[in-house]
Structures are given as structure tokens and as C-alpha cells.
Design an enzyme around this catalytic site. Structure first.
Site, short mmCIF file in Angstrom:
data_model
loop_
_atom_site.label_atom_id
_atom_site.label_comp_id
_atom_site.label_asym_id
_atom_site.label_seq_id
_atom_site.Cartn_x
_atom_site.Cartn_y
_atom_site.Cartn_z
N HIS A 105 10.45 24.04 81.75
CA HIS A 105 9.41 24.46 80.80
C HIS A 105 8.09 24.53 81.58
O HIS A 105 7.89 23.78 82.54
CB HIS A 105 9.33 23.38 79.72
CG HIS A 105 8.45 23.67 78.56
ND1 HIS A 105 7.09 23.56 78.62
CD2 HIS A 105 8.75 24.03 77.29
CE1 HIS A 105 6.58 23.85 77.42
NE2 HIS A 105 7.56 24.14 76.60
N LYS A 119 9.38 16.48 68.54
CA LYS A 119 10.68 17.14 68.69
C LYS A 119 11.81 16.21 68.29
O LYS A 119 12.98 16.56 68.42
CB LYS A 119 10.85 17.65 70.12
CG LYS A 119 9.96 18.85 70.40
CD LYS A 119 10.15 19.42 71.77
CE LYS A 119 9.27 20.65 71.93
NZ LYS A 119 9.26 21.14 73.31
#
Ligand SMILES: *Cc1c(COP(=O)(O)O)cnc(C)c1O
Length: 404
Positions: free
Chosen positions: A119, A223
């Protein structure tokens, strides 16, 4: 199939926004009522600043904040809570390591290893610090099935003077679960420290930092069913002691004078200013909620749902799954011949199915795979087989429209 029953009714948003099917859990998860209530309860009953009041409410807030640290330490099986640093999220945790640990070990002949599947938040901080220190940044290659090329990793460890390996536990695009245990052992044999980006692992895998033997582990609350803007960095005690402070301010000092300031011990040395107390309280509630679901067979259910989704979508003509590793979790990326991911996402949205499309903050991975982006469906503990069926039907409709 396990007896686990997805507790959709614990999540007010999912009920309030029916009939939307939410399949964007790798971007953020919805919050269960117990987490929302923990936040409201904290503000309604216990809100005060931490670590400084002599009064009762401040004591309560401090207790809740530090109890949350213990809950997180247990969640990660860290040996002590003072190895748990509270941050704004994975991004801030990774920046903290890059800016406070990396300068101690990077000089111009040393290398930071990341991978092509990182990421951007496990990419850009390393690029910035390597430029600043005159160090090299190299990326381990990803195979076409979405697994890491471990031969390339070994070759880089042999040929470079690697100081730090920073790698994602689970890919947010491919869903690949990386063999982090093996990677950590190989890195340690070569005197490199290892940072794990656990943003996509925290909601789905059992994490044990002592078993993994990692040096740092980062994840985000939002998350894994907790509040946004809050996260964690685990760091090995001896490394946290070596590392200097990062931001200066209140809460992190022992004594301040014009000539010299002395600092608190970790974790407080790294937590300048008033922290997000409610974030800690909310994350602790989320951890407890998740543990309850796991005790009812969540892990097996999630594995089953992902393979059900994969098999269903593969029935669609011209659909190609991006990332076919045998060990996967959470995310299912795909492309459909003759359609663009963005168009598919738009038409799915019109049918009340929420997915994400695009590069998923992983442009180098898109370039390595030679694709413009993907459509990604990602699953949470409340997703039902029926949600997958809605995705399947909506996709068929979308494809019919786009191929006309
Ligand atoms: C979401 C994500 C991040 C960044 O997390 P933030 O909560 O936005 O700081 C980093 N790495 C991976 C793999 C992610 O999925």
C-alpha cells in the site's frame, strides 16, 4: 460450513441503509453498536484529559485509556503493554518507524526492502526517508498469481546490506497472506529488522507478535470494526528505547528547561499531545466484539465465504480473478474482459452494491501486474452468502449493459 451466523443486526448502518450491500470492508468496516455505545458512553460519563488530572474523572479516563493498551497488548500477544504505541492509524505507525527507527540504522550503503504489493503508506514513507538518508529502497517482485517471489527476496538479502524489511501481512488488493514468519526468520538471519503492515490482517487473522518475532507491527482500528483516526504500533521494547522521540509536546516529557528536555519512557515518549482517548476506548470494544465472533467460528466462516464468492464470480464469462494465491483473506479483486473497472463499479453502485475500483493505493502493484486497476469486493464478518449472490447478479446485469 460453520455454524457462525453473521450478526448483521449488530451494525446500525447496515440496517439503516438497507438494501445496500456493503462489500468495501478493506477500505473501512462498519461499526457494531457496542463500539458506538462505548464512544457515546465515554463522552457521556468519563471524558477528561488523561495522565494529568488529580480529579476523579481524569483518573477514570486514564484508567480506560491504559486498559485499552492492555487489551491491545493481549490482542497481539505482546509481552508488555508499554510496547503498544497509540497512533492515528497504520499510516502514522509506519511513518513513526520510518522517521525514528530508520535514521539509526540507515547509512548510505544500506537498503530498505519493501515489496511490489505494498500500500502507498508502506511505500512513500520509506521512499522519503531513503532519499533523505542516501539509502536504497528496493522492492521484492510479485509473481503473476499474486504471491511474493521469495527467491527474489533471498537474492536481495544476499546481495544487499539490508537494514529494514517492511512488508504487508495481507495484501489489500490481492488478498494474499504473505508467509511473514518465514520472511522474518530470513531477515533476522541477515541482521535486518522487520516491520509488518497489519492493516488487512487485524480483522481476519490471529496475530501473535511473539510467535512471529517481528520487530514492529502496525494496524488501524477502523479496518477492524473500531473508530476511524486511531491505530497501533507494536514495537520491540529494546528498539523503542533506542528510538528518539518523534513529535515533541505535552505528555511525552519528564522535564523541560530552556537548555534540555528529558523524555518519558515508551510508550508515552511517542505520544505527544492529548491523545484520541475515545479512539482507544472504541478500539478496545471492537477487539472484545471481534474476539466474541471469533469464538463462534468466524475464521472458518470467512474462509468459506471467500471461496464461495470466488467460485461464484468465476462462473461469469470473461471474469479474471487478480490474485490467486492459495493463502488468501478478505479481498477479491477481478477484471472482466471488455469492461473497465470504473464502469463496473458505477453500475454496481446503481444496483446498491458497494465495492471499490481503481488502484487501491497500490500503483506500483498495478504497474507490476500490467493492469489499470481492479474491481475489489472485500468482506466483513456481517457479509452473507446472499450478499455475494447480489454481487453476482448485479455484475451480470452490469456486464450485459456494458457489452451491448
Ligand atoms: C488501509 C491500509 C493502510 C493505511 O491505513 P490507514 O488506516 O489509512 O492509515 C496501509 N496498508 C494497508 C495494507 C492498508 O490496507
Amino acid at each position: 460450513m460453520s455454524t457462525f451466523v453473521p450478526p448483521k443486526h449488530d451494525f446500525p448502518l447496515l440496517v439503516n441503509r438497507e438494501p445496500i450491500v456493503y462489500l468495501d470492508n478493506a477500505a473501512t468496516t462498519q461499526k457494531p453498536e457496542v463500539v458506538i455505545n462505548a464512544l457515546v458512553g465515554y463522552y457521556a460519563q468519563n471524558n477528561a484529559n488523561v495522565h494529568r488530572g488529580v480529579h476523579q474523572i481524569s483518573d477514570e479516563a486514564t484508567g480506560m485509556f491504559e486498559d485499552a493498551r492492555k487489551t491491545v497488548a493481549n490482542f497481539l500477544n505482546a509481552s508488555t503493554p508499554d510496547q503498544i504505541l497509540f497512533t492515528r492509524g497504520t499510516t502514522e505507525s509506519l511513518n513513526l518507524v520510518a522517521y525514528t527507527y530508520a535514521p539509526l540504522v540507515l547509512n548510505d550503503k544500506r537498503t530498505v526492502l519493501i515489496t511490489e504489493m505494498e500500500h502507498h503508506s508502506n511505500f512513500v514513507p520509506w521512499q522519503l526517508i531513503c532519499e533523505c538518508m542516501g539509502a536504497k529502497l528496493l522492492a521484492v517482485k510479485v509473481n503473476s498469481d499474486g504471491t511474493l517471489n521469495l527467491d527474489h527476496f533471498r537474492e536481495l538479502l544476499r546481495s544487499q546490506r539490508v537494514a529494514i524489511v517492511s512488508i504487508t501481512h495481507v495484501s489489500n488488493v490481492l488478498g494474499t497472506i504473505n508467509p511473514v514468519r518465514e520472511i522474518i526468520d530470513l531477515a533476522h538471519e541477515n541482521d535486518a529488522k522487520v516491520v509488518i503492515d497489519g492493516a488487512q490482517a487485524a480483522a481476519h487473522l490471529n496475530i501473535n507478535v511473539q510467535d512471529l518475532d517481528c520487530d514492529f507491527y502496525a494496524f488501524s482500528s477502523h479496518k477492524m470494526y473500531g473508530p476511524t483516526g486511531f491505530g497501533v504500533l507494536y514495537g520491540r521494547a529494546e528498539l523503542l528505547h533506542e528510538m528518539g522521540p518523534w513529535q515533541g509536546g505535552g505528555e511525552m516529557i519528564k522535564h523541560v528547561s530552556l537548555e534540555k528536555t528529558t523524555f518519558q519512557d515508551p510508550p508515552h515518549k511517542f505520544e505527544a499531545g492529548t491523545p484520541d482517548i475515545s479512539g482507544a476506548v472504541g478500539l478496545a470494544a471492537a477487539i472484545e466484539y471481534l474476539a466474541q465472533q471469533q469464538s463462534q467460528g468466524l475464521d472458518e466462516y470467512e474462509r468459506h465465504l471467500l471461496s464461495y464468492a470466488t467460485e461464484s464470480l468465476l462462473e461469469i464469462d470473461g471474469l479474471r480473478v487478480i490474485g490467486t494465491a492459495s493463502e488468501k483473506s478478505g479481498a477479491l479483486s477481478f477484471l472482466v474482459d471488455g469492461t473497465h473497472p470504473h464502469d463496473l463499479g458505477t453500475l454496481l453502485n446503481e444496483q446498491q452494491v458497494a465495492v471499490r475500483t481503481g488502484h487501491h493505493c497500490a500503483i506500483p502493484l498495478m504497474e507490476a501486474l500490467g493492469i489499470p486497476g481492479t474491481v475489489r469486493a472485500s468482506f466483513g464478518l456481517y457479509n452473507l452468502k446472499k450478499d455475494v449472490d447480489r454481487l453476482y447478479e448485479a455484475l451480470k446485469t452490469a456486464i450485459r449493459i456494458l457489452r451491448k
